[in-house]
Design an enzyme around this catalytic site. Structure first.
Site, PDB file in Angstrom:
ATOM      1  N   GLU A  33       7.792  -2.251   7.351  1.00  0.00           N
ATOM      2  CA  GLU A  33       6.927  -2.248   6.164  1.00  0.00           C
ATOM      3  C   GLU A  33       7.434  -1.281   5.100  1.00  0.00           C
ATOM      4  O   GLU A  33       7.612  -0.086   5.373  1.00  0.00           O
ATOM      5  CB  GLU A  33       5.488  -1.860   6.530  1.00  0.00           C
ATOM      6  CG  GLU A  33       4.567  -1.923   5.316  1.00  0.00           C
ATOM      7  CD  GLU A  33       3.271  -1.133   5.457  1.00  0.00           C
ATOM      8  OE1 GLU A  33       2.337  -1.425   4.710  1.00  0.00           O
ATOM      9  OE2 GLU A  33       3.210  -0.217   6.304  1.00  0.00           O
ATOM     10  N   HIS A  61      -5.462  -4.362  -6.310  1.00  0.00           N
ATOM     11  CA  HIS A  61      -4.595  -5.463  -5.906  1.00  0.00           C
ATOM     12  C   HIS A  61      -4.828  -6.666  -6.809  1.00  0.00           C
ATOM     13  O   HIS A  61      -5.840  -6.745  -7.505  1.00  0.00           O
ATOM     14  CB  HIS A  61      -4.881  -5.861  -4.457  1.00  0.00           C
ATOM     15  CG  HIS A  61      -4.605  -4.784  -3.471  1.00  0.00           C
ATOM     16  ND1 HIS A  61      -5.062  -4.811  -2.169  1.00  0.00           N
ATOM     17  CD2 HIS A  61      -3.911  -3.627  -3.586  1.00  0.00           C
ATOM     18  CE1 HIS A  61      -4.659  -3.737  -1.521  1.00  0.00           C
ATOM     19  NE2 HIS A  61      -3.963  -2.991  -2.367  1.00  0.00           N
ATOM     20  N   HIS A  98      -0.468   1.450  -7.133  1.00  0.00           N
ATOM     21  CA  HIS A  98      -1.847   1.947  -7.239  1.00  0.00           C
ATOM     22  C   HIS A  98      -1.966   3.087  -8.249  1.00  0.00           C
ATOM     23  O   HIS A  98      -3.003   3.256  -8.891  1.00  0.00           O
ATOM     24  CB  HIS A  98      -2.351   2.415  -5.878  1.00  0.00           C
ATOM     25  CG  HIS A  98      -2.925   1.330  -5.027  1.00  0.00           C
ATOM     26  ND1 HIS A  98      -3.903   0.462  -5.462  1.00  0.00           N
ATOM     27  CD2 HIS A  98      -2.652   0.958  -3.736  1.00  0.00           C
ATOM     28  CE1 HIS A  98      -4.218  -0.383  -4.497  1.00  0.00           C
ATOM     29  NE2 HIS A  98      -3.464  -0.113  -3.441  1.00  0.00           N
ATOM     30  N   HIS A 149      -0.110  -8.803  -0.437  1.00  0.00           N
ATOM     31  CA  HIS A 149      -0.875  -9.085  -1.648  1.00  0.00           C
ATOM     32  C   HIS A 149      -0.043  -8.629  -2.826  1.00  0.00           C
ATOM     33  O   HIS A 149       1.024  -8.030  -2.661  1.00  0.00           O
ATOM     34  CB  HIS A 149      -2.225  -8.343  -1.628  1.00  0.00           C
ATOM     35  CG  HIS A 149      -2.051  -6.853  -1.407  1.00  0.00           C
ATOM     36  ND1 HIS A 149      -1.581  -6.002  -2.381  1.00  0.00           N
ATOM     37  CD2 HIS A 149      -2.231  -6.087  -0.299  1.00  0.00           C
ATOM     38  CE1 HIS A 149      -1.504  -4.781  -1.896  1.00  0.00           C
ATOM     39  NE2 HIS A 149      -1.883  -4.792  -0.625  1.00  0.00           N
ATOM     40  N   PHE A 209       7.799  11.185  10.086  1.00  0.00           N
ATOM     41  CA  PHE A 209       8.583  11.811   9.032  1.00  0.00           C
ATOM     42  C   PHE A 209       7.740  12.226   7.821  1.00  0.00           C
ATOM     43  O   PHE A 209       8.263  12.363   6.725  1.00  0.00           O
ATOM     44  CB  PHE A 209       9.703  10.864   8.610  1.00  0.00           C
ATOM     45  CG  PHE A 209      10.558  10.429   9.767  1.00  0.00           C
ATOM     46  CD1 PHE A 209      11.379  11.338  10.417  1.00  0.00           C
ATOM     47  CD2 PHE A 209      10.513   9.131  10.235  1.00  0.00           C
ATOM     48  CE1 PHE A 209      12.157  10.957  11.495  1.00  0.00           C
ATOM     49  CE2 PHE A 209      11.288   8.730  11.316  1.00  0.00           C
ATOM     50  CZ  PHE A 209      12.112   9.646  11.948  1.00  0.00           C
ATOM     51  N   THR A 223      -1.294  -1.833   7.609  1.00  0.00           N
ATOM     52  CA  THR A 223      -0.369  -2.854   8.086  1.00  0.00           C
ATOM     53  C   THR A 223       0.119  -2.587   9.508  1.00  0.00           C
ATOM     54  O   THR A 223      -0.006  -3.466  10.373  1.00  0.00           O
ATOM     55  CB  THR A 223       0.818  -3.003   7.127  1.00  0.00           C
ATOM     56  OG1 THR A 223       0.335  -3.368   5.831  1.00  0.00           O
ATOM     57  CG2 THR A 223       1.794  -4.054   7.614  1.00  0.00           C
ATOM     58  N   SER A 247      -5.081  -4.564   2.460  1.00  0.00           N
ATOM     59  CA  SER A 247      -3.951  -4.693   3.384  1.00  0.00           C
ATOM     60  C   SER A 247      -4.365  -4.862   4.832  1.00  0.00           C
ATOM     61  O   SER A 247      -3.570  -5.341   5.644  1.00  0.00           O
ATOM     62  CB  SER A 247      -3.040  -3.459   3.263  1.00  0.00           C
ATOM     63  OG  SER A 247      -2.446  -3.395   1.997  1.00  0.00           O
ATOM     64  N   ASP A 267       4.609  -4.114   1.089  1.00  0.00           N
ATOM     65  CA  ASP A 267       3.185  -3.952   0.777  1.00  0.00           C
ATOM     66  C   ASP A 267       2.983  -3.941  -0.735  1.00  0.00           C
ATOM     67  O   ASP A 267       3.545  -3.110  -1.444  1.00  0.00           O
ATOM     68  CB  ASP A 267       2.658  -2.650   1.387  1.00  0.00           C
ATOM     69  CG  ASP A 267       1.145  -2.617   1.481  1.00  0.00           C
ATOM     70  OD1 ASP A 267       0.485  -3.020   0.518  1.00  0.00           O
ATOM     71  OD2 ASP A 267       0.630  -2.200   2.534  1.00  0.00           O
TER      72      ASP A 267
END
Length: 530
Positions: free
Chosen positions: A344, A472, A353, A391, A300, A182, A117, A67
């Site tokens: 992922e 992004h 970010h 992306h 988790f 995702t 996403s 991602d």
């Protein structure tokens, strides 16, 4: 460089106010010789000519999705990998970079030049593009339009559903919430990726009460309830008792309906007469009997799985993504008809970010370890492995750093820099690291003596955003593939093409009637990046 700047730099170095960046050595002295490069080129030509096309059908399909893992991130990760081994880094490769087939994917969504996403996941998992922040629906559904999302003609089927309908088993592994964009695109049909639990939907009006939140869709509806392996974070969204809060990434979604969806998931398995395991720690996960367990649920993190740089490595802590992948594959590969698995590396995105490249790139390297583990466990003559990103981000590798300069470090100065101050090799065009002042002229932060390689160092940016608000990027991302029909990736493609290649390779979904000759070719993958 002016004499004044040079004098200032010499003084700063002399007094220890600038710490010289470590320059890692090249691993090959012969790089200085023409013969080295000529031999390298000849060898690659021979290898390219010898690469077979594996035209068999793919019994198994594994999609590795980094991602936010744009090409800049891949380059920086490659260099960091080499430097962690004591080399310059630029000469190395990440594992997927040695796959025999590669293409580029256009990432726009129907209503945005730069996507999120959810829209991108819908594209590469279903083969149909949708709108910004919508999941599992086509372009007829706009953000928050519950009514439109309930119309069957607006809902799209995904590779997960194609696989289940063909009799294959399915799984998902993520380092984000299992209800995040995702993974949710695999099973959810919703006009908003934010509707992860019921509290995000209250008070919105417009018939929203008719829609079901993403977590409930995972546990209660098809195809989510039929997923054999589910691993990631998201105890809060699932209504399970929490352990501790988190500081980074998007916030959680506390349930307001009192449902404990983990208990509901367990009850469903019992009613079906199936065996199951629920794990919340590394020790519990590694204790799962993969040969005799039908369903595995691993949660988790209360929200996301902790970053790799923060993870508790003990048996009571959280597992490495490669450990999750190993358990997932050992469980899924038992099935005679094969499987589909999504993996992922979700927190690569979160690190970027927050403009914290150390966090993001360590996640990328952990993601690579998970891929390497998967390659040990499957046969690429019968398994299509695809690695790509949804992306990119707005990070750039800039300046003219010396070969082997610390990728997380500084470029001390150059004659082109008008203020004479050092700056980081990795910078962002926007993000929370904006730090400029005005004193008759623009002044930026002096990074002299700052540990720019710290996990919480925030890289400089040109446009200010809120914390965690770096955006992004809109450029194409790469797709790498090995295994049956991997050669179908060969140029610039629409992002939707990924789902079509996976479906065609496995003869499922819209390609369930495909017929092709079977050639028992040798494995096309070789490891050249040690």
């Amino acid at each position: 460089m002016t004499a004044f700047r040079l004098t200032v730099l010499i003084s700063l170095f002399t007094h220890g106010w600038i710490q010289a960046e470590r320059v890692y050595p090249s691993p090959k002295e012969c790089e200085n010789d023409s013969e080295y490069w000529m031999k390298l080129g000849e060898d690659e030509i021979k290898e390219a000519l010898a690469q077979p096309r594996i035209n068999r059908f793919a019994k198994n399909v594994i999609l590795f999705l980094g991602d936010g893992m744009g090409i800049t991130a891949v380059t920086a990760g490659r260099i960091l990998k080499g430097q962690k081994r004591g080399f310059a880094g630029e000469e190395g490769y990440l594992t997927w970079e040695r796959f025999p087939n590669i293409g580029l994917l256009k990432t726009y969504s129907l209503d945005k030049q730069v996507p999120d996403s959810a829209a991108t996941a819908t594209a590469f998992l279903s083969g149909v593009k949708g709108n910004f922040r919508t999941l599992g629906v086509n372009g007829r559904v706009k953000l928050n339009d519950c009514k439109a999302s309930l119309k069957e003609k607006n809902r799209v089927k995904t590779i997960l559903e194609w696989a289940q309908e063909s009799g294959k088993e399915t799984g998902l592994v993520t380092t984000t919430q299992v209800t995040h964009a995702t993974p949710a695109a695999l099973y959810a049909k919703t006009p908003s990726r934010k509707w992860q639990c019921d509290t995000r939907m209250k008070g919105l009006g417009g018939g929203t009460e008719s829609c079901k939140d993403i977590a409930r869709q995972l546990v209660e509806d098809e195809p989510g309830r039929n997923i054999k392996v589910i691993m990631g974070g998201g105890r809060q969204e699932m209504g399970s008792p929490l352990a501790k809060g988190e500081k980074e990434g998007e916030g959680g979604c506390p349930r307001g309906d009192g449902k404990n969806l983990v208990d509901d998931w367990k009850s469903c398995r019992k009613n079906e007469g199936k065996t199951y395991s629920y794990a919340t720690s590394t020790g519990e996960l590694l204790a799962v009997d993969t040969e005799n367990t039908d369903f595995i649920l691993g949660l988790f993190g209360d929200v996301h799985v902790p970053y790799e740089v923060d993870r508790d490595n003990s048996s009571k802590g959280t597992p490495h993504i490669k450990e999750m992948v190993e358990v997932a594959i050992r469980r899924l590969r038992r099935h005679d008809k094969g499987f589909f698995l999504l993996v992922e590396g979700g927190r690569i995105d979160h690190g970027f970010h927050y403009s914290k490249p150390k966090r993001a790139l360590e996640e990328l390297l952990a993601f690579e370890e998970a891929l390497e583990k998967a390659l040990e466990l499957v046969d690429l003559k019968e398994t299509l492995v695809v690695v790509t990103a949804d992306h990119s981000h707005v990070m750039t590798i800039n300046g003219y750093p010396e070969r082997g300069n610390n990728i997380l470090g500084l470029i001390e100065t150059s004659e082109d820099v008008s203020d004479g101050l050092p700056y980081t090799t990795l910078m962002f065009t926007n993000g929370p690291g904006y730090n400029f002042t005005w004193n008759d002229k623009v002044q930026r932060r002096n990074l002299t003596g700052v540990n720019t390689g710290h996990k919480d160092f925030v890289s400089p940016s040109g446009v200010p955003t809120r914390e965690g608000g770096e955006t992004h990027g809109g450029e194409d991302v790469a797709v790498y593939a090995s295994g049956p029909m991997a050669h179908l990736f060969h140029r610039v493609h629409e992002q939707t093409y990924v789902a079509h290649v996976m479906g065609y390779a496995a003869c499922i979904g819209p390609y369930d009637g495909c017929v092709r000759s079977v050639r028992d070719r040798s494995n096309a993958y070789t490891t050249l990046c040690d």
